[in-house]
Write an enzyme that holds these catalytic residues in place. Structure first.
Site, short mmCIF file in Angstrom:
data_model
loop_
_atom_site.label_atom_id
_atom_site.label_comp_id
_atom_site.label_asym_id
_atom_site.label_seq_id
_atom_site.Cartn_x
_atom_site.Cartn_y
_atom_site.Cartn_z
N CYS A 267 0.84 -1.21 0.00
CA CYS A 267 0.00 0.00 0.00
C CYS A 267 0.88 1.26 0.00
CB CYS A 267 -0.91 -0.02 1.22
SG CYS A 267 -2.04 1.39 1.26
N CYS B 91 0.66 4.82 6.83
CA CYS B 91 0.06 4.70 8.16
C CYS B 91 1.06 3.98 9.09
CB CYS B 91 -1.25 3.93 8.09
SG CYS B 91 -2.31 4.52 6.76
N CYS C 288 0.61 0.23 10.29
CA CYS C 288 0.11 -0.81 9.38
C CYS C 288 1.21 -1.66 8.75
CB CYS C 288 -0.74 -0.17 8.30
SG CYS C 288 -1.56 -1.41 7.26
N CYS D 107 -16.50 -8.80 5.81
CA CYS D 107 -15.84 -7.52 5.55
C CYS D 107 -14.58 -7.74 4.71
CB CYS D 107 -15.51 -6.87 6.89
SG CYS D 107 -14.73 -5.27 6.70
N CYS E 127 -19.51 -5.80 3.81
CA CYS E 127 -18.77 -4.61 4.21
C CYS E 127 -17.48 -4.58 3.39
CB CYS E 127 -18.44 -4.68 5.71
SG CYS E 127 -17.40 -3.33 6.26
N CYS F 148 -19.12 2.61 8.70
CA CYS F 148 -18.41 1.95 9.80
C CYS F 148 -17.14 2.77 9.99
CB CYS F 148 -18.09 0.51 9.41
SG CYS F 148 -16.93 -0.32 10.53
N ARG G 265 -17.65 -1.95 18.16
CA ARG G 265 -16.94 -3.21 17.92
C ARG G 265 -15.60 -3.27 18.65
NH1 ARG G 265 -16.72 -3.63 12.47
NH2 ARG G 265 -18.87 -4.28 12.63
N1 SAM Z 1 -6.60 0.58 3.26
C1 SAM Z 1 -7.86 0.83 3.80
C2 SAM Z 1 -7.88 1.98 4.77
O1 SAM Z 1 -6.89 2.27 5.41
O2 SAM Z 1 -8.94 2.58 4.92
C3 SAM Z 1 -8.50 -0.36 4.44
C4 SAM Z 1 -7.74 -1.34 5.26
S1 SAM Z 1 -7.01 -0.73 6.77
C5 SAM Z 1 -5.96 -2.06 7.22
C6 SAM Z 1 -8.35 -0.71 7.94
C7 SAM Z 1 -8.08 -0.24 9.35
O3 SAM Z 1 -7.42 -1.25 10.09
C8 SAM Z 1 -7.20 0.97 9.55
O4 SAM Z 1 -7.88 2.16 9.31
C9 SAM Z 1 -6.80 0.84 11.00
O5 SAM Z 1 -7.68 1.53 11.84
C10 SAM Z 1 -6.87 -0.67 11.24
N2 SAM Z 1 -5.54 -1.23 11.49
C11 SAM Z 1 -4.58 -1.44 10.57
N3 SAM Z 1 -3.47 -1.95 11.14
C12 SAM Z 1 -3.72 -2.07 12.46
C13 SAM Z 1 -2.96 -2.52 13.58
N4 SAM Z 1 -1.70 -2.94 13.45
N5 SAM Z 1 -3.54 -2.52 14.79
C14 SAM Z 1 -4.82 -2.09 14.92
N6 SAM Z 1 -5.58 -1.65 13.91
C15 SAM Z 1 -5.05 -1.62 12.68
C1 DTB Z 2 -11.07 -2.10 11.59
O1 DTB Z 2 -11.32 -1.06 12.24
N1 DTB Z 2 -10.30 -3.08 12.02
C2 DTB Z 2 -10.14 -4.09 10.99
C3 DTB Z 2 -11.13 -3.61 9.91
N2 DTB Z 2 -11.52 -2.34 10.38
C4 DTB Z 2 -10.77 -3.61 8.50
C5 DTB Z 2 -8.75 -4.28 10.57
C6 DTB Z 2 -7.82 -4.60 11.70
C7 DTB Z 2 -6.48 -4.85 11.13
C8 DTB Z 2 -5.54 -5.36 12.14
C9 DTB Z 2 -4.17 -5.55 11.63
C10 DTB Z 2 -3.99 -6.56 10.54
O2 DTB Z 2 -4.69 -7.59 10.49
O3 DTB Z 2 -3.10 -6.33 9.73
FE1 SF4 Z 3 -2.77 1.19 3.42
FE2 SF4 Z 3 -2.62 0.03 5.79
FE3 SF4 Z 3 -2.96 2.65 5.62
FE4 SF4 Z 3 -4.97 1.00 4.89
S1 SF4 Z 3 -4.12 1.24 6.93
S2 SF4 Z 3 -4.24 2.82 3.81
S3 SF4 Z 3 -3.78 -0.71 4.06
S4 SF4 Z 3 -1.15 1.51 4.92
#
Ligand code: SAM
Ligand code: DTB
Ligand code: SF4
Length: 329
Positions: free
Chosen positions: A52, A56, A59, A96, A127, A187, A265
């Protein structure tokens, strides 16, 4: 009437309540608006993992992270539908689908739309979380029958720039507007335990509770610290930064009180939470979880553990609520 005019001072005062008083008030609000014995179950599937372009700091899927997550192409529609069927068999009511994109490209839309249509036809709520959407894309997903779109504000507006630099807080709000205007349920929530202050958590809940409409679902994630990400590494060096369980429960309780009708949630981070902390979250008004062994890339508690926890606590799985009579027709 549901309030969207909460002030920061009111929210801070809720956080400051004695813990048992706060949880008691949250439990009262929960019971007034929901069946407190039922918990909704959603299953996640990463339909496009890694690579990606966003940065973030939490992530594993960002190109800026050195997490070892391999980038994949968008999954095949048939494989997605197979995974949805398994989730349904395991008792999940919402499926989702998440993609590690800044935003979906035009060439991805036909497959994504076929996924929504196929999953709905199975009688599951749908979702998606695909990054930023243009109003026109949101409209097309709504026409395909998408029930929910997940797009988190992630943290307080003040702290946002410390966590993500490749897009702005306002851009997140713009996508939420596009989703809401298209008639898709929103959401939106975020992550706690990223080394933020209490004041940031107040401001984060304030931003959600003062949106033009409260999100239908509010995921509260506890940071899953992933090695190779900015925040995962920071937490490994300063374990004290990890969010305290009681403070996490307080955040759930304040979200419940300020957004009484939303599904709150208990999201990522459950895997490393004790049963007792999870039970406190349910008491404080959490009424939804992610089930299955995996979130998107990180481990989750798993169905067996969740079944055992539900049995121990006397909780039931909630039936699907959203437009499913139409899907079954
Ligand atoms: N790329 C899209 C976005 O950012 O909107 C969708 C997928 S993203 C992984 C969805 C959400 O997962 C993020 O907005 C964040 O709040 C959560 N998330 C991602 N990595 C995480 C982590 N290591 N621990 C907790 N929540 C996480
Ligand atoms: C949300 O708030 N939590 C989910 C979902 N929306 C998409 C994602 C959590 C991701 C946790 C880290 C991972 O699995 O990489
Ligand atoms: Fe990309 Fe992860 Fe950020 Fe979603 S949370 S925009 S997957 S870097």
């Amino acid at each position: 009437m549901t309030r969207t005019d909460w002030t920061r001072d009111e929210i801070a005062a809720l956080f400051d309540l004695p813990f048992t008083e706060l949880v008691f008030r949250a439990a009262e609000v929960h019971r007034a608006h929901h069946d407190a014995g039922a918990v909704q179950r959603s299953t996640l599937l990463s339909i496009k993992t890694g690579g990606c372009p966003e940065d973030c700091g939490y992530c594993s899927q960002s190109v800026s992270a050195d997490s070892g997550v391999k980038a994949t192409k968008l999954m095949d529609v048939r494989a997605v539908l197979q995974a949805a069927a398994q989730a349904k068999d395991a008792g999940s009511t919402r499926f989702c689908m998440g993609a590690a994109w800044r935003n979906p490209k035009e060439r991805d839309m036909p497959a994504v739309i076929a996924m929504v249509e196929g999953v709905r036809a199975m009688g599951l709520e749908t979702c998606m979380t695909l990054g930023m959407l243009e109003p026109q894309q949101a409209k097309r997903l709504a026409d395909a029958g998408l029930d929910y779109y997940n797009h988190n504000i992630d943290t307080s507006p003040e702290r946002y720039g410390d966590v993500i630099t490749t897009r702005s807080f306002q851009e997140r709000l713009d996508t939420l507007d596009a989703v809401r205007s298209a008639g898709i349920n929103v959401c939106s929530g975020g992550i706690v335990g990223m080394g933020e202050t209490r004041e940031d958590r107040v401001s984060f809940v304030h931003a959600l509770a003062t949106l033009p409409e409260h999100p239908g679902s509010v995921p509260i994630n506890a940071l899953v610290p992933v090695k190779g990400t900015v925040l995962g590494d920071m937490l490994a060096d300063t374990p004290m930064a990890r969010i305290d369980d009681i403070e996490f429960v307080r955040t759930i309780a304040v979200a419940r009180i300020t957004m009484p009708e939303s599904m709150v949630r208990l999201s990522a981070g459950r895997e490393s939470m004790s049963e007792a902390t999870q039970a406190l979250c349910f008491l404080a008004g959490a009424n939804s979880i992610f089930t299955g062994d995996k979130l998107l890339t990180a481990a989750n508690a798993g169905d067996d553990k969740d079944d055992a926890l539900f049995a121990k606590l006397g909780l039931r799985a909630m039936a699907a609520e959203c437009r499913l009579s139409e899907a079954a027709e």
